[in-house]
Design an enzyme around this catalytic site. Structure first.
Site, PDB file in Angstrom:
ATOM      1  N   GLU A   1       0.971  -1.249  -0.028  1.00 21.25           N
ATOM      2  CA  GLU A   1       0.143  -0.090  -0.002  1.00 21.25           C
ATOM      3  C   GLU A   1       0.821   1.164   0.017  1.00 21.25           C
ATOM      4  O   GLU A   1       1.998   1.396   0.597  1.00 21.25           O
ATOM      5  CB  GLU A   1      -0.873   0.112   1.278  1.00 21.25           C
ATOM      6  CG  GLU A   1      -1.868  -1.085   1.209  1.00 21.25           C
ATOM      7  CD  GLU A   1      -3.142  -0.971   2.176  1.00 21.25           C
ATOM      8  OE1 GLU A   1      -3.026  -0.117   2.803  1.00 21.25           O
ATOM      9  OE2 GLU A   1      -3.741  -2.114   2.163  1.00 21.25           O
TER      10      GLU A   1
ATOM     11  N   CYS B   1      -2.715   6.107   9.518  1.00 18.89           N
ATOM     12  CA  CYS B   1      -1.490   5.449  10.352  1.00 18.89           C
ATOM     13  C   CYS B   1      -2.096   4.091  10.963  1.00 18.89           C
ATOM     14  O   CYS B   1      -2.984   4.172  11.708  1.00 18.89           O
ATOM     15  CB  CYS B   1      -1.301   6.257  11.436  1.00 18.89           C
ATOM     16  SG  CYS B   1      -0.341   7.878  10.799  1.00 18.89           S
TER      17      CYS B   1
END
Ligand code: SAH
Length: 370
Positions: free
Chosen positions: A96, A362
């Site tokens: 990703e 995150c």
């Protein structure tokens, strides 16, 4: 662990490309032509390198060489503009890469995060844009609040696969360094300091090839102490961020088992000895977990830990995930924690979550496709 296929030109340094050309009886400057085509122009196929003689392009193809630019397999766009890319590598696996059009709210450390929100409009794309790049497929560190940890580690990424994520996203976004500015944060999947050589090679390729200055890059480590020492000795290096996440050894070992190997004493010693450049600050990230590490008392412990270090702190309220045993603290709790640090004279920022709705924030990167 398997690595990137050896026939990918992306990932080779100028010297390696020059040697390749010389080995085929070509003049040395063909190496530079390849280097420019791959990293500056970010070509997809060898037949796009118009500066090379047709016979040489044919020979490279015969020998099995290709550019090796990874493909964008899927993309997910958040309501806040953040884009999460599933980038497909040569072996069919995906990692990703996240595009944040208005910066990241703190990692760049160059002032671009000041105020975080721009009043009365949005920043021009490219000025504060940040790419968050992965360094490994999965992660071995096993932090208890992070989704990527659930994957375990599959393999390291090659330097070309790290640069390749950035090249693919820059192409997709139509952003062209060095004229258009972009920040890079090595804060995606994986622990960069457990793939140190490939990570550092990617940094040099980004600086020399793609044209992104080191001053616009930040690497975050969970705290691999020996590599923090090595990193400080690098002639060309990004800024350093350290994931703190616990204010004492008991707490930190609970949420980051890695702390049993390198405890806070060793980590903070390495941080204290880290050779900062003029005007540079060390960043500490602190993920706030409700009722676990977010009490005022723990903020005061953090103040003691970072005393004497030219540091700033990024507070990240936990980005939630269903499989995680932790909760996100209330905003008031986050602000109270921040106030204690600020009152002690430590520049402290609360990071605005980006792309939570598409699992791009995150700790949320785990190749979610639903
Ligand atoms: N492995 C490196 C690079 C990843 S950076 C490191 O640990 O520093 C990713 C940052 O997000 C780290 O600071 C990490 O502590 C933080 N993080 C992980 N999971 C999170 C979550 N669920 N919510 C908010 N932040 C998280």
């Amino acid at each position: 662990m398997k690595s990137q296929p050896s026939n990918s030109l992306l990932g080779l340094s100028l010297q390696e490309l020059t040697n390749l050309a010389l080995g085929s009886g070509q003049p040395a400057y063909r190496g530079q032509q390849l280097f420019d085509a791959i990293y500056r122009q970010k070509i997809e196929r060898l037949d796009q390198v118009s500066t090379l003689p047709i016979e040489y392009r044919a020979r490279l193809l015969e020998e099995g060489w290709g550019v090796g630019l990874p493909a964008i397999a899927r993309k997910f766009v958040s309501s806040d503009g953040t884009v999460r890319y599933l980038v497909e590598l040569a072996d069919g696996e995906t990692v990703e890469t996240v595009w944040m059009p208005e910066g990241d709210g703190g990692e760049s450390g160059d002032g671009s995060e000041a105020g975080d929100e721009i009043e009365g409009g949005t920043a021009p794309v490219g000025r504060r844009a940040t790419i968050c790049v992965s360094s490994q497929m999965g992660c071995a560190v096993n932090c208890k609040f992070c989704f990527t940890a659930l994957l375990g580690v599959k393999r390291n990424l090659g330097a070309g696969e790290i640069v390749g994520q950035i090249a693919a996203v820059l192409r997709e976004q139509g952003v062209e360094p060095p004229l258009q500015r972009v920040n890079i944060v090595f804060m995606g999947m994986g622990e960069p300091f457990l793939n140190y050589d490939n990570f550092m090679k990617s940094v040099r390729l980004l600086v020399e090839g793609v044209g992104i200055p080191e001053s616009r890059m930040t690497v975050s480590t969970a705290g691999i102490v020996p590599r923090i020492h090595d990193f400080g000795q690098e002639a060309v290096r990004p800024k350093l961020a350290i994931s703190l996440n616990g204010s004492n050894d008991t707490l930190r070992s609970e949420v980051m088992p890695l702390n049993r190997k390198w405890n806070l004493g060793e980590l903070m010693k390495a941080a204290r000895e880290f050779p900062l450049r003029a005007r540079e600050r060390l960043t500490f990230e602190y993920v706030l977990l409700a009722g676990v590490n977010d009490a005022p008392e723990q903020a005061r412990e953090v103040v003691e830990l970072v005393r004497g270090i030219r540091a700033k702190i990024n507070l990240i309220a936990l980005n939630p995930g269903t499989e995680l045993p932790y909760r996100t603290p209330e905003q008031e709790r986050v602000l109270a924690f921040q106030r204690i640090l600020v009152a002690a004279g430590i520049p402290t920022f609360v990071r605005r979550p980006r792309g939570r709705d598409i699992f791009a924030a995150c700790g949320q990167l785990k190749r979610t496709v639903e």
